[in-house]
Design a protein around this motif. Structure first.
Motif, PDB file in Angstrom:
ATOM      1  N   LYS A   1       0.902  -1.072   0.066  1.00  0.00           N
ATOM      2  CA  LYS A   1      -0.052  -0.214  -0.147  1.00  0.00           C
ATOM      3  C   LYS A   1       0.605   1.369  -0.163  1.00  0.00           C
ATOM      4  N   VAL A   2       2.026   1.140   0.702  1.00  0.00           N
ATOM      5  CA  VAL A   2       2.999   2.342   0.879  1.00  0.00           C
ATOM      6  C   VAL A   2       3.433   2.812  -0.480  1.00  0.00           C
ATOM      7  N   TYR A   3       3.992   1.647  -1.349  1.00  0.00           N
ATOM      8  CA  TYR A   3       4.468   1.934  -2.610  1.00  0.00           C
ATOM      9  C   TYR A   3       3.561   2.059  -3.638  1.00  0.00           C
ATOM     10  N   THR A   4       2.291   1.572  -3.317  1.00  0.00           N
ATOM     11  CA  THR A   4       1.242   1.926  -4.409  1.00  0.00           C
ATOM     12  C   THR A   4       0.739   3.559  -4.283  1.00  0.00           C
ATOM     13  N   GLU A   5       0.912   4.040  -3.227  1.00  0.00           N
ATOM     14  CA  GLU A   5       0.584   5.624  -2.930  1.00  0.00           C
ATOM     15  C   GLU A   5       1.784   6.264  -3.311  1.00  0.00           C
ATOM     16  N   ALA A   6       2.935   5.825  -2.995  1.00  0.00           N
ATOM     17  CA  ALA A   6       4.071   6.494  -3.615  1.00  0.00           C
ATOM     18  C   ALA A   6       4.051   6.822  -5.208  1.00  0.00           C
ATOM     19  N   MET A   7       3.769   5.409  -5.864  1.00  0.00           N
ATOM     20  CA  MET A   7       3.515   5.485  -7.410  1.00  0.00           C
ATOM     21  C   MET A   7       2.628   6.512  -7.687  1.00  0.00           C
ATOM     22  N   ARG A   8       1.468   6.780  -7.061  1.00  0.00           N
ATOM     23  CA  ARG A   8       0.380   7.516  -7.410  1.00  0.00           C
ATOM     24  C   ARG A   8       1.099   9.257  -7.036  1.00  0.00           C
ATOM     25  N   LEU A   9       1.556   9.245  -6.318  1.00  0.00           N
ATOM     26  CA  LEU A   9       2.099  10.674  -5.787  1.00  0.00           C
ATOM     27  C   LEU A   9       3.287  11.086  -6.821  1.00  0.00           C
ATOM     28  N   ALA A  10       3.976  10.183  -7.281  1.00  0.00           N
ATOM     29  CA  ALA A  10       5.118  10.247  -8.276  1.00  0.00           C
ATOM     30  C   ALA A  10       4.712  11.018  -9.229  1.00  0.00           C
ATOM     31  N   ARG A  11       3.236  10.794  -9.831  1.00  0.00           N
ATOM     32  CA  ARG A  11       2.826  11.369 -11.033  1.00  0.00           C
ATOM     33  C   ARG A  11       2.654  12.959 -10.925  1.00  0.00           C
ATOM     34  N   THR A  12       2.754  13.418  -9.734  1.00  0.00           N
ATOM     35  CA  THR A  12       2.515  14.999  -9.210  1.00  0.00           C
ATOM     36  C   THR A  12       3.919  15.662  -9.058  1.00  0.00           C
ATOM     37  N   ASP A  13       4.203  16.826  -9.029  1.00  0.00           N
ATOM     38  CA  ASP A  13       5.387  17.545  -8.421  1.00  0.00           C
ATOM     39  C   ASP A  13       5.177  17.872  -7.249  1.00  0.00           C
ATOM     40  N   ASP A  14       4.199  17.560  -6.266  1.00  0.00           N
ATOM     41  CA  ASP A  14       3.990  18.123  -4.994  1.00  0.00           C
ATOM     42  C   ASP A  14       5.101  17.627  -3.977  1.00  0.00           C
TER      43      ASP A  14
ATOM     44  N   HIS B   1      14.205   4.416   1.382  1.00  0.00           N
ATOM     45  CA  HIS B   1      14.011   3.392   0.118  1.00  0.00           C
ATOM     46  C   HIS B   1      12.690   4.145  -0.679  1.00  0.00           C
ATOM     47  N   VAL B   2      11.758   4.409   0.254  1.00  0.00           N
ATOM     48  CA  VAL B   2      10.430   4.965  -0.456  1.00  0.00           C
ATOM     49  C   VAL B   2      10.806   6.196  -1.115  1.00  0.00           C
ATOM     50  N   ALA B   3      11.538   7.302  -0.593  1.00  0.00           N
ATOM     51  CA  ALA B   3      11.845   8.286  -1.092  1.00  0.00           C
ATOM     52  C   ALA B   3      12.435   8.025  -2.626  1.00  0.00           C
ATOM     53  N   ARG B   4      13.575   7.325  -2.558  1.00  0.00           N
ATOM     54  CA  ARG B   4      14.406   7.016  -3.828  1.00  0.00           C
ATOM     55  C   ARG B   4      13.409   6.319  -4.874  1.00  0.00           C
ATOM     56  N   TYR B   5      12.288   5.403  -4.249  1.00  0.00           N
ATOM     57  CA  TYR B   5      11.367   4.819  -5.159  1.00  0.00           C
ATOM     58  C   TYR B   5      10.645   6.032  -5.716  1.00  0.00           C
ATOM     59  N   LEU B   6       9.972   6.800  -5.151  1.00  0.00           N
ATOM     60  CA  LEU B   6       9.383   7.890  -5.408  1.00  0.00           C
ATOM     61  C   LEU B   6      10.011   8.624  -6.887  1.00  0.00           C
TER      62      LEU B   6
ATOM     63  N   SER C   1       9.135   8.493 -11.176  1.00  0.00           N
ATOM     64  CA  SER C   1       8.697   9.898 -11.470  1.00  0.00           C
ATOM     65  C   SER C   1       9.283  10.203 -12.654  1.00  0.00           C
ATOM     66  N   ALA C   2       8.879  11.477 -13.286  1.00  0.00           N
ATOM     67  CA  ALA C   2       9.309  11.918 -14.555  1.00  0.00           C
ATOM     68  C   ALA C   2      10.569  12.341 -14.500  1.00  0.00           C
ATOM     69  N   HIS C   3      11.236  12.425 -13.351  1.00  0.00           N
ATOM     70  CA  HIS C   3      12.635  13.028 -13.173  1.00  0.00           C
ATOM     71  C   HIS C   3      13.550  11.851 -12.838  1.00  0.00           C
ATOM     72  N   ALA C   4      13.102  10.630 -13.125  1.00  0.00           N
ATOM     73  CA  ALA C   4      14.105   9.556 -12.914  1.00  0.00           C
ATOM     74  C   ALA C   4      15.510   9.574 -13.276  1.00  0.00           C
ATOM     75  N   SER C   5      15.529  10.165 -14.570  1.00  0.00           N
ATOM     76  CA  SER C   5      16.972  10.298 -15.106  1.00  0.00           C
ATOM     77  C   SER C   5      17.855  11.414 -14.579  1.00  0.00           C
ATOM     78  N   GLN C   6      17.274  12.162 -13.629  1.00  0.00           N
ATOM     79  CA  GLN C   6      17.942  13.497 -12.958  1.00  0.00           C
ATOM     80  C   GLN C   6      18.641  13.062 -11.789  1.00  0.00           C
ATOM     81  N   PRO C   7      19.320  14.104 -11.089  1.00  0.00           N
ATOM     82  CA  PRO C   7      20.057  13.726  -9.677  1.00  0.00           C
ATOM     83  C   PRO C   7      18.951  13.543  -8.625  1.00  0.00           C
ATOM     84  N   PHE C   8      19.171  12.309  -7.712  1.00  0.00           N
ATOM     85  CA  PHE C   8      18.618  12.267  -6.620  1.00  0.00           C
ATOM     86  C   PHE C   8      19.566  12.574  -5.466  1.00  0.00           C
ATOM     87  N   VAL C   9      19.380  13.768  -4.617  1.00  0.00           N
ATOM     88  CA  VAL C   9      20.240  14.159  -3.739  1.00  0.00           C
ATOM     89  C   VAL C   9      19.666  14.185  -2.125  1.00  0.00           C
ATOM     90  N   ALA C  10      20.303  13.253  -1.334  1.00  0.00           N
ATOM     91  CA  ALA C  10      19.796  13.138   0.138  1.00  0.00           C
ATOM     92  C   ALA C  10      20.819  13.879   1.035  1.00  0.00           C
TER      93      ALA C  10
END
Length: 532
Positions: free
Chosen positions: A174-187, A201-206, A210-219
């Motif tokens: 359920k957590v990852y399903t909700e993350a996939m749903r939110l990944a379609r927004t820029d909120d 893990h959830v943040a990296r999955y988001l 998302s549409a920004h997957a090819s760009q940097p993920f900075v933590a």
């Protein structure tokens, strides 16, 4: 196994060109679409027919999802091949929906019609809906995740969960399903959960879906930054901004086009929070020492190990800053999703063996059972630590038992049950004596727990014995179905039921995939002496 989707639609069910268009629009994952018109043609007329659709469904267990059109065109067929009688008949669609649910109460049925007809007056709650006019592959994916009948493997496939991420329990799906749903927004999204529960893990999955997957993920961990350097770390600085300052790129700029993950948001000093609030509101930041602002070009995800009510009560986070995070995802701790323990054990055992150059190890089923009652192990990080330690101390091709984890005995077990000289010894002789005399010797304190543990061990050993007995005489292949049919004395037992029963006997989650190599090692070690 591919997903199977039945489309009941008078147009898509009849026109191959429309079927191709639909599949090119809705499918970007392995699935097979089947079609039914819900109609019959006779004497130059097209008639709606409930029985056609009921027959097409046949067995509701066959379908991952059924998409039902609600408007059917019927009547005499004109020269252009289209009916000229009753057009857009939603009364038949409603009757068909009711008939299908009467015949197949568990049918995963979703309405498939125009976007402005989301709710039809059928005298009941609105049904799930997928728009013909607007739906894309991502919409069908989420519809399947929300309403489809899926195996765990199919759910992982739809969610695009990486192989190195353990997701087994319904709660985490359920957590990852909700993350996939939110990944379609820029909120902006706030992820809450205890330390080590998997927030990053959830943040990296988001970010990854998302549409920004090819760009940097900075933590960045806000709790590890000295208060005086928070603005410099986040927004950067220009040369000469302070004594010894050189030009420095901040985290917001490093994450341009991608995602910035602010871990431990509640650890940010209160006097620095208004600066972050202003950046999130205006979508601009100013490097330290600069007079020019820069546009924020990244998504922002934050995380905290505190719950919202705790944060508010302690006044550790400004309410207006919290309000800038439009969505919240809560990651449950491991103790609230015990189904994940088996999967985590298997994953971490493999990872620990690979990193330490070990091989052939298996985990005693009693380990997972003990971990479920171990309050000190709060998350996957703790499980990884104890498994790595056990792997380091054990030889190749050995069994990791509870005593090898260097943990305290399971707190839920009383002393008599833990002590080999008392209850454990007494249970070992159950099959040698009359039950009455055995029960008289068993200490009353914790007796039911001791019996429960004994029955569990007997199930494990008996299941392994049956697998050993039913192995192929030439190839040695593990044959689960005949073994479980033998144990259940039921030749009609299906393969799926056999796998579920074996998992239950071994103390695993019933939907866990069976690993033949692991079963072979368990069988081998079940007949070897326990002198380790």
């Amino acid at each position: 196994m591919d997903l199977t989707i039945l489309v009941i639609d008078d147009q898509f069910g009849r026109e191959p060109s429309m079927q191709q268009m639909l599949e090119s629009t809705l499918l970007d994952f392995p699935a097979r679409l089947h079609y039914c018109t819900g109609q019959v043609e006779a004497d130059g007329e097209r008639r709606n027919d409930l029985g056609v659709a009921v027959a097409a469904v046949g067995d509701d267990n066959r379908w991952s999802l059924v998409l039902l059109d609600m408007h059917f065109d019927s009547g005499p067929i004109a020269t252009d091949g289209l009916p000229q009688g009753t057009l857009g008949d939603d009364r038949f669609g409603i009757r068909l929906e009711q008939e299908l649910l009467r015949c197949f109460p568990a049918l995963p049925l979703v309405r498939f019609t125009s976007s402005h007809e989301r709710e039809l007056d059928v005298g009941g709650p609105p049904r799930p809906f997928l728009s013909k006019l607007q739906a894309k592959a991502a919409d069908l994916r989420l519809t399947l995740l929300d309403h489809g009948r899926l195996t765990p493997e199919q759910r992982r496939l739809l969610l695009k969960i990486p192989d190195d991420t353990v997701v087994s329990s319904p709660e985490l799906f359920k957590v990852y399903t909700e993350a996939m749903r939110l990944a379609r927004t820029d909120d902006s999204v706030l992820i809450l959960g205890e330390s080590g529960s998997g927030k990053e893990h959830v943040a990296r999955y988001l970010h990854a879906v998302s549409a920004h997957a090819s760009q940097p993920f900075v933590a960045v961990n806000l709790g590890s930054i000295p208060p005086t350097l928070v603005e410099t770390e986040l927004f950067g600085a220009v040369r000469g901004a302070y004594t010894g300052a050189t030009t420095r790129t901040g985290k917001f700029a490093q994450a341009a086009g991608g995602t910035l993950f602010l871990d431990e948001l509640a650890a940010m000093p209160l006097d620095k929070q208004p600066v972050l609030l202003r950046v999130l509101e205006e979508r601009r930041f100013t490097p330290v020492g600069s007079d020019r602002s820069v546009e924020v070009a990244c998504n922002v995800i934050a995380a905290s190990q505190d719950q919202l009510d705790g944060i508010a009560a302690a006044e550790r986070l400004r309410s207006d800053l919290l309000a800038r995070f439009h969505h919240t995802i809560r990651v449950p701790p491991l103790r609230d999703r015990p189904e994940d323990i088996d999967a985590i054990l298997a994953h971490e055992l493999q990872a620990a063996q690979q990193s330490q150059g070990k091989q052939g190890m298996v985990v005693d089923p009693m380990v997972a059972r003990g971990l479920r009652g171990q309050p000190l192990l709060r998350n996957a990080r703790d499980v990884l630590a104890v498994i790595r330690r056990a792997v380091a101390l054990r030889p190749n091709n050995s069994v990791i038992r509870w005593e090898h984890l260097a943990l305290e005995p399971t707190p839920t077990l009383p002393d008599e049950v833990r002590a080999p000289a008392d209850a454990s010894h007494a249970t070992a002789s159950l099959t040698d004596d009359h039950p009455g005399s055995w029960c008289e010797r068993l200490p009353l304190r914790g007796a039911l727990t001791a019996i429960d543990d004994l029955v569990f061990r007997m199930k494990v050993q008996t299941a392994l014995r049956a697998l050993r007995h039913c192995r192929h005489p030439v190839s040695g292949k593990i044959r689960v179905l005949p073994a479980m049919q033998l144990l259940m004395d039921d030749p009609r037992l299906t393969s799926m039921a056999a796998k579920r029963l074996l998992n239950q006997a071994l103390g695993h989650a019933s939907t866990r995939p069976l690993d033949s190599d692991e079963l072979v090692r368990m069988i081998k070690m079940s007949v070897e002496p326990r002198g380790d």
